[in-house]
Design a protein around this motif. Structure first.
Motif, mmCIF file in Angstrom:
data_model
loop_
_atom_site.group_PDB
_atom_site.id
_atom_site.type_symbol
_atom_site.label_atom_id
_atom_site.label_comp_id
_atom_site.label_asym_id
_atom_site.label_seq_id
_atom_site.Cartn_x
_atom_site.Cartn_y
_atom_site.Cartn_z
ATOM 1 N N ALA A 181 0.888 -1.077 0.050
ATOM 2 C CA ALA A 181 -0.120 -0.076 0.010
ATOM 3 C C ALA A 181 0.905 1.282 0.064
ATOM 4 O O ALA A 181 1.978 1.324 0.851
ATOM 5 C CB ALA A 181 -0.722 0.011 1.349
ATOM 6 N N GLU A 207 -5.241 6.428 0.049
ATOM 7 C CA GLU A 207 -6.310 5.616 -0.463
ATOM 8 C C GLU A 207 -6.172 4.370 -0.249
ATOM 9 O O GLU A 207 -7.076 3.737 -0.148
ATOM 10 C CB GLU A 207 -6.629 6.161 -1.885
ATOM 11 N N GLN A 208 -4.898 3.869 -0.695
ATOM 12 C CA GLN A 208 -4.834 2.268 -0.797
ATOM 13 C C GLN A 208 -4.799 1.674 0.632
ATOM 14 O O GLN A 208 -5.230 0.859 1.047
ATOM 15 C CB GLN A 208 -3.511 2.083 -1.348
ATOM 16 N N ARG A 263 -6.504 3.239 3.141
ATOM 17 C CA ARG A 263 -7.730 3.746 3.766
ATOM 18 C C ARG A 263 -8.744 2.393 3.082
ATOM 19 O O ARG A 263 -9.375 1.775 3.690
ATOM 20 C CB ARG A 263 -8.198 4.812 3.104
ATOM 21 N N GLN A 264 -8.490 1.747 1.732
ATOM 22 C CA GLN A 264 -9.315 0.750 1.266
ATOM 23 C C GLN A 264 -8.786 -0.657 1.835
ATOM 24 O O GLN A 264 -9.645 -1.409 2.429
ATOM 25 C CB GLN A 264 -8.812 0.673 -0.224
ATOM 26 N N ASN A 265 -7.451 -0.882 2.149
ATOM 27 C CA ASN A 265 -6.872 -1.943 2.790
ATOM 28 C C ASN A 265 -7.655 -2.080 4.420
ATOM 29 O O ASN A 265 -8.166 -2.992 4.811
ATOM 30 C CB ASN A 265 -5.609 -2.009 2.941
ATOM 31 N N ALA A 272 -10.333 -0.910 5.258
ATOM 32 C CA ALA A 272 -11.879 -1.045 5.144
ATOM 33 C C ALA A 272 -12.179 -2.437 4.866
ATOM 34 O O ALA A 272 -12.830 -3.231 5.370
ATOM 35 C CB ALA A 272 -12.528 -0.089 3.890
ATOM 36 N N THR A 273 -11.274 -3.107 4.141
ATOM 37 C CA THR A 273 -11.138 -4.477 3.701
ATOM 38 C C THR A 273 -11.166 -5.478 4.841
ATOM 39 O O THR A 273 -11.861 -6.417 5.007
ATOM 40 C CB THR A 273 -10.326 -4.779 2.459
#
Length: 252
Positions: free
Chosen positions: A10, A14-15, A17-19, A21-22
């Motif tokens: 990451a 944003e990456q 934040r996405q990780n 969230a996942t």
């Protein structure tokens, strides 16, 4: 060594934040499958080996507590990021008594308490700093000599003695499960910790609530949640696979 394709790096807010969230969605799903409230499980992002400048991205992505294995590495990052006033630090790795002064100075929690001597030293250092510290007792549930933590049969005696240390708030237990593709062998480590915690709570000093079970990492946290984990320590699934094994970063 972990396959880097499993946990790609990451590199942006944003990456990250996405990780996050996942991983949180996977935690929530594991809770639903286990009939548990997702609010019962805290995600602790583990930032070991990542430099302070990179961790500013993690902070911007929403991280407000980071877990570190090596106390001096964590202490240095704490100093470099001292402008982030609400960023807290959890020390989750083995601690020598001569380094207890660092944990006492900056950490919010410590997951690897494994001796009465370390408890005494931490308590003394915390008195000097006029601080308190949440601690978890590390249990060796795998039986591996390479793993730190006390033998399960020693836990009752240690817990009984920890009530005397007013600067330590004993919150529960921590373990590292067996590193094995055998999921049932891994699960047994988590079951052992939960059952031990339940047994200890019945005889713990008055007022001590052993509510926390810190168990489960990137490769096994769903199993840990099924068996009662309240804190999961996730590094690579958030930040990406480390390029080298731990022994590269911290030679024995």
């Amino acid at each position: 060594m972990t396959d880097n394709s499993t946990y790609p790096q990451a590199e942006t807010i944003e990456q990250l934040r996405q990780n996050l969230a996942t991983v949180r969605a996977r935690i929530d799903q594991a809770c639903v499958q286990a009939g548990r409230d997702p609010q019962e499980v805290r995600l602790l992002p583990v930032s070991k080996t990542h430099p302070a400048d990179y961790l500013r991205l993690a902070y911007a992505a929403g991280c407000r507590m980071l877990g570190e294995n090596k106390v001096q590495e964590a202490y240095q990052k704490w100093q470099e990021l001292d402008d982030l006033a609400d960023l807290e630090w959890s020390v989750i790795g083995h601690l020598q008594t001569n380094k207890a002064k660092y944990v006492a100075r900056f950490a919010s929690e410590f997951h690897a308490l494994d001796s009465l001597r370390l408890a005494q030293t931490l308590n003394q250092r915390l008195e000097l700093e006029n601080r308190t510290l949440d601690v978890l007792v590390q249990i060796n549930t795998s039986g591996e000599e390479s793993k730190y933590g006390i033998d399960p049969e020693q836990a009752h005696e240690l817990i009984a003695q920890l009530g005397q240390f007013q600067r330590l708030r004993v919150r529960g237990l921590m373990t590292l499960a067996l590193n094995s593709p055998d999921q049932e062998a891994v699960r047994r480590c988590f079951i052992m910790l939960r059952e031990l915690r339940d047994s200890l709570q019945a005889s713990a000093p008055e007022g001590m609530q052993l509510s926390e079970l810190s168990m489960g990492m990137s490769g096994d946290f769903e199993l840990a949640i099924a068996e009662g984990a309240t804190i999961v320590r996730i590094g690579q699934a958030i930040f990406g696979a480390r390029e080298q094994p731990d022994s590269f970063y911290w030679p024995k």
